[in-house]
Design a protein around this motif. Structure first.
Motif, PDB file in Angstrom:
ATOM      1  N   GLY A 144       3.634 -22.948 -20.136  1.00 16.67           N
ATOM      2  CA  GLY A 144       4.429 -22.173 -21.065  1.00 16.67           C
ATOM      3  C   GLY A 144       5.674 -22.977 -21.387  1.00 16.67           C
ATOM      4  O   GLY A 144       6.325 -23.508 -20.482  1.00 16.67           O
ATOM      5  N   ILE A 145       6.021 -23.105 -22.674  1.00 16.49           N
ATOM      6  CA  ILE A 145       7.143 -23.955 -23.048  1.00 16.49           C
ATOM      7  C   ILE A 145       8.092 -23.229 -24.000  1.00 16.49           C
ATOM      8  O   ILE A 145       7.722 -22.262 -24.663  1.00 16.49           O
ATOM      9  N   VAL A 146       9.328 -23.722 -24.046  1.00 20.54           N
ATOM     10  CA  VAL A 146      10.302 -23.321 -25.061  1.00 20.54           C
ATOM     11  C   VAL A 146      10.723 -24.582 -25.790  1.00 20.54           C
ATOM     12  O   VAL A 146      10.973 -25.621 -25.161  1.00 20.54           O
ATOM     13  N   MET A 147      10.785 -24.488 -27.129  1.00 15.49           N
ATOM     14  CA  MET A 147      11.154 -25.642 -27.937  1.00 15.49           C
ATOM     15  C   MET A 147      12.403 -25.365 -28.770  1.00 15.49           C
ATOM     16  O   MET A 147      12.617 -24.241 -29.216  1.00 15.49           O
ATOM     17  N   ASP A 148      13.188 -26.408 -28.974  1.00 16.25           N
ATOM     18  CA  ASP A 148      14.295 -26.388 -29.922  1.00 16.25           C
ATOM     19  C   ASP A 148      13.720 -26.799 -31.271  1.00 16.25           C
ATOM     20  O   ASP A 148      13.157 -27.894 -31.412  1.00 16.25           O
ATOM     21  N   ILE A 149      13.824 -25.906 -32.285  1.00 18.56           N
ATOM     22  CA  ILE A 149      13.270 -26.216 -33.597  1.00 18.56           C
ATOM     23  C   ILE A 149      14.374 -26.291 -34.647  1.00 18.56           C
ATOM     24  O   ILE A 149      14.158 -25.980 -35.819  1.00 18.56           O
ATOM     25  N   SER A 150      15.572 -26.699 -34.223  1.00 18.97           N
ATOM     26  CA  SER A 150      16.676 -26.833 -35.168  1.00 18.97           C
ATOM     27  C   SER A 150      16.329 -27.861 -36.252  1.00 18.97           C
ATOM     28  O   SER A 150      16.831 -27.777 -37.376  1.00 18.97           O
ATOM     29  N   ARG A 151      15.467 -28.825 -35.913  1.00 19.82           N
ATOM     30  CA  ARG A 151      14.835 -29.683 -36.910  1.00 19.82           C
ATOM     31  C   ARG A 151      13.361 -29.298 -36.945  1.00 19.82           C
ATOM     32  O   ARG A 151      12.589 -29.714 -36.077  1.00 19.82           O
ATOM     33  N   PRO A 152      12.948 -28.503 -37.916  1.00 17.64           N
ATOM     34  CA  PRO A 152      11.581 -27.995 -37.920  1.00 17.64           C
ATOM     35  C   PRO A 152      10.505 -29.074 -37.886  1.00 17.64           C
ATOM     36  O   PRO A 152       9.413 -28.849 -37.370  1.00 17.64           O
ATOM     37  N   ASP A 153      10.822 -30.249 -38.431  1.00 18.96           N
ATOM     38  CA  ASP A 153       9.829 -31.323 -38.452  1.00 18.96           C
ATOM     39  C   ASP A 153       9.787 -32.107 -37.152  1.00 18.96           C
ATOM     40  O   ASP A 153       8.922 -32.965 -36.962  1.00 18.96           O
ATOM     41  N   ARG A 154      10.709 -31.801 -36.228  1.00 23.36           N
ATOM     42  CA  ARG A 154      10.744 -32.524 -34.956  1.00 23.36           C
ATOM     43  C   ARG A 154      11.095 -31.574 -33.788  1.00 23.36           C
ATOM     44  O   ARG A 154      12.171 -31.671 -33.200  1.00 23.36           O
ATOM     45  N   PRO A 155      10.192 -30.656 -33.455  1.00 19.83           N
ATOM     46  CA  PRO A 155      10.455 -29.745 -32.335  1.00 19.83           C
ATOM     47  C   PRO A 155      10.517 -30.506 -31.012  1.00 19.83           C
ATOM     48  O   PRO A 155       9.779 -31.478 -30.814  1.00 19.83           O
ATOM     49  N   LYS A 156      11.376 -30.040 -30.132  1.00 24.76           N
ATOM     50  CA  LYS A 156      11.548 -30.699 -28.844  1.00 24.76           C
ATOM     51  C   LYS A 156      11.444 -29.688 -27.705  1.00 24.76           C
ATOM     52  O   LYS A 156      12.082 -28.640 -27.738  1.00 24.76           O
ATOM     53  N   VAL A 157      10.647 -30.000 -26.697  1.00 29.41           N
ATOM     54  CA  VAL A 157      10.501 -29.132 -25.536  1.00 29.41           C
ATOM     55  C   VAL A 157      11.779 -29.173 -24.708  1.00 29.41           C
ATOM     56  O   VAL A 157      12.261 -30.250 -24.343  1.00 29.41           O
ATOM     57  N   VAL A 158      12.344 -27.981 -24.414  1.00 31.08           N
ATOM     58  CA  VAL A 158      13.567 -27.909 -23.621  1.00 31.08           C
ATOM     59  C   VAL A 158      13.348 -27.167 -22.300  1.00 31.08           C
ATOM     60  O   VAL A 158      14.221 -27.181 -21.426  1.00 31.08           O
ATOM     61  N   GLU A 159      12.207 -26.513 -22.139  1.00 28.41           N
ATOM     62  CA  GLU A 159      11.904 -25.828 -20.886  1.00 28.41           C
ATOM     63  C   GLU A 159      10.391 -25.662 -20.759  1.00 28.41           C
ATOM     64  O   GLU A 159       9.677 -25.474 -21.762  1.00 28.41           O
TER      65      GLU A 159
END
Length: 494
Positions: free
Chosen positions: A293-308
């Motif tokens: 299960g993951i949480v992503m930062d999508i502040s840049r929709p074209d480059r989501p980043k896993v943060v947890e």
């Protein structure tokens, strides 16, 4: 693409007319005999149960513990307003999306558009024959997007089943123009690695980004090679959808993700994501990715980043989907133990497997943390002939409370409250009796969502509309949305 207009279905069969690329290909009025599901697209075949299990099912029906075949049971606060049987599109019903007075229902053979302006009597506006499981569905303005996770001979709605080990076979997303709801128009398609099992929309000014979830790579599949440790990202320009394109493949699991457990084959290793829910208001997304299960930062929709990232190596078998609380401080992950075809709501399976996991979400960016609180599973034990496990649902927009409506296949539609994360409870339900008392048979509701005052369920018995009358949820009837895709969660300002 083939559009089936029910007003003509009942009268006579029309001839097939050729059309230009991107236009309607034909108008049919008979059942779509050409819509043959692909191998592997159909639900598990019925399995005989033992005589002892059959006797137990019949005993439970006789005692009133469960409803009989063809019967309906529901809580006192639930009303069944209508059921619209399948029309010309006869495949497996899948996901739902909403816009204005319309509901859009996915089906393994295409999709159906309903006019729901009168919930007690929905009307079929159009039926589009376009085979390709699961036909997971979303809408954005005049655009409708379908996921295809089965190998096809090409990207059109006339395609036939194709083997995944052939390079020319196609899987991915299809884009339609729905500005005229009576005549949806095929616009474009984008091929993606390992196809598109589900997808998630992330709007961004002039474009809609589509996060494509897929999994199960194989060295023999030219277009689905391991490692497959991320998601495909497709950009669809809102004003020029014919220019939709794949912009990148974003790796999410540099370590390969959960490796699986040889001693527990039900626990599936991570080879991609099954489903993602974005929450544009908070610029985050939650991914249910098989073993993670993951949480992503999508502040840049074209480059989501896993943060947890979290795992549940004891009870979760297959992380299936996710739903946020309205304040974004909780995430409900579902576990699809048995892949949707197993009888996982019986006493033998227990209350912690095939359930929902409730997590609290704290912090932002690199300081994001998920902390497990409790499980929720329906306590209404289902028969050993009923496929049942946690499945698609959405938040009911109630001020000050966390309440969700959810599908459980033949376990029916459940409404449950997780305001107290440690003590979640069911507060309403609707279910049908088992499809069979002698075989484990696929059936039940695939998706159940709250939209503008009612609950809509895409059941294998047809399109159901339910009304919930409960002081705890009545306030939600005042909330009105212009559009709703459960995997693109709206923020409700009460």
């Amino acid at each position: 693409m083939t559009s089936l207009h029910t007003s003509r279905v009942r009268r006579r069969r029309l001839g097939v007319a050729a059309a230009a690329v991107g236009m309607l290909a034909a108008l049919l009025t008979a059942h779509p005999a050409v819509a043959t599901p692909d191998p592997g697209d159909t639900p598990p075949v019925a399995e005989d149960v033992s005589r002892a299990e059959q006797a137990e099912v019949e005993k439970s029906i006789k005692s009133g513990e469960i409803p009989g075949s063809g019967e309906i049971d529901m809580s006192k606060n639930m009303r069944h307003l209508s059921n619209t049987p399948k029309g010309a599109i006869l495949g497996t019903n899948s996901d739902l999306a909403f816009q204005g007075k319309y509901a859009f229902a996915g089906n393994y053979d295409g999709f159906v558009i309903y006019d729901i302006s009168r919930p007690k009597s929905p009307k079929i506006v159009s039926q589009v024959l376009c085979p390709g499981s699961q036909n997971d569905i979303s809408v954005a303005g005049d655009l409708l997007i379908l996921s295809v996770d089965s190998s096809r001979s090409d990207d059109t709605c006339h395609s036939t089943s194709g083997p995944p080990d052939e390079k020319d076979s196609w899987e991915g997303v299809r884009v339609f123009d729905i500005s005229d709801k009576t005549k949806p128009r095929y616009v474009s398609a984008v091929e993606t690695a390992c196809g598109s099992h589900t997808h998630t929309l992330v709007p961004d000014r002039k474009n809609v980004y589509v996060y494509v979830s897929s999994y199960f790579p194989d060295e023999s599949f030219p277009d689905c090679q391991p490692p497959h440790d991320g998601i495909s990202i497709v950009k669809v320009p809102k004003k020029s959808p014919q220019k939709a394109e794949l912009v990148r493949f974003e790796g999410l699991f540099p370590d390969g993700g959960f490796p699986g457990n040889p001693d527990r084959p039900e626990k599936i290793e991570t080879t991609g994501c099954h489903d993602i829910t974005s929450y544009p208001k908070f610029k985050i997304a939650a991914g249910a990715c098989m073993g993670d299960g993951i949480v992503m930062d999508i502040s840049r929709p074209d480059r989501p980043k896993v943060v947890e990232r979290v795992r549940d190596e004891e009870n979760f078998a297959f992380w299936h989907s996710a739903t946020f609380s309205n304040d974004g401080r909780k995430v409900v992950f579902t576990d699809e133990l048995g892949g949707g075809g197993g009888a996982m709501c019986n006493e033998e399976t227990g209350s912690d497997k095939g359930a929902n996991g409730i997590y609290h979400l704290k912090g932002k960016g690199k300081k994001t943390e998920l902390s497990f609180q409790n499980y929720f599973k329906i306590s209404r034990h289902q028969a050993d002939t009923e496929n049942c496990v946690s499945h698609n649902g959405s938040l009911i927009p109630v001020k000050g409370r966390d309440i969700m409506v959810q599908s459980w296949y033949q376990g029916g539609v459940s409404v449950w409250d997780f305001t107290d994360s440690k003590k979640p409870e069911e507060i309403g339900y609707f279910e049908r009796g088992p499809e069979s008392t002698s075989e484990l048979t696929f059936g039940g509701t695939w998706s159940a969502y709250w939209y503008n005052g009612h609950i809509y369920s895409n059941d294998q018995n047809g399109f159901d509309v339910l009304e919930l009358k409960d002081r705890r949820t009545d306030g939600a009837k005042k909330v009105r949305l212009d559009e709703f895709n459960a995997q693109t969660q709206p923020h409700i300002r009460h």
